[in-house]
Write a protein that holds these residues in place. Sequence first.
Motif: not given
Length: 310
Positions: A283-310
Amino acid sequence: MTSWFKRALVTASLAVTLPVAAANYTIGTGSQSGTYYPFGGMLAKVWSENIDGFNMRAEVTAASVENIIKVASGQQLAGIAMGDSVVAAIKGEAPFRRPVDVAVLFALYPNVVQFMVPADSDIKSVHDLKGKKVSVGAPGSGTRVGSTAILKALGINEGDFKAQSLNYTATTEALANGQIDAGVIIGSAGVGAITELALTRDIRVLSFSKDDLDKIHAALPAYAGMEIAADTYNKVPAFTAPAVWNVLVVKKDMDPKLASEMVKTAFGNMDKIKNVIADAKNTTVENMDRLQGVPLHPSSQAYMNEMKGK
């Protein structure tokens, strides 16, 4: 002093002195012998301890399908579910009657399709299940949805074997007592129900051929082959089987602020969760979106983008 003014003063004083009641929530899990229940319990614990005015408890359920339905209808704030069940829910495919508005908060860990048989069984592959008595999972569970879909992808329909609808505990008990020929649990590698069974009975977990895995992936893209090492369970040889990610689902329109707090709090306390739940290592930030075909909640997407951008 007029009576209405006195009442206003009393109301104002109560508003100041009475504590604000915390909101009570549930997270849908699965049976107590699986991984969903303890994992959901740990998430509920860290959220309750670290988010102001937030109380949550883990609820025992029939797992994926029930959890998705309860989340969508507002009976649960969050629920753990297998990826293929979530994909089916988004598309409105069986067992769902219409598309369901849920989103993924984050992916958790992969589930492995584990068909168990006695060690001395003449069943060597899933193709040998024809005519046998097989537990394919409880009604309303992701195990039942996944196992029947996987067998169907290989040309094996429910009419080809004697299907039993048992949960994890009942499946392992029935196999131990010789009441069924085989049983499937779609759970983490090292799931408690199989671990306990292997300590008292000699069992095998069926391996899938590359050809079988290719057919399954073509029909069910959420699944991919995974190699499980020998002695993951007591005296059980290595096996290769399809695996699918488990995810945490919430309503698509869940309050963004609360969703953001839940995501940040969960990942901020993941080390504590890993100490109790071994599968949380996935259960890592890198694996947050491992399930293809189902969107992340917008808050999750924002968090993942922020953390991966660091």
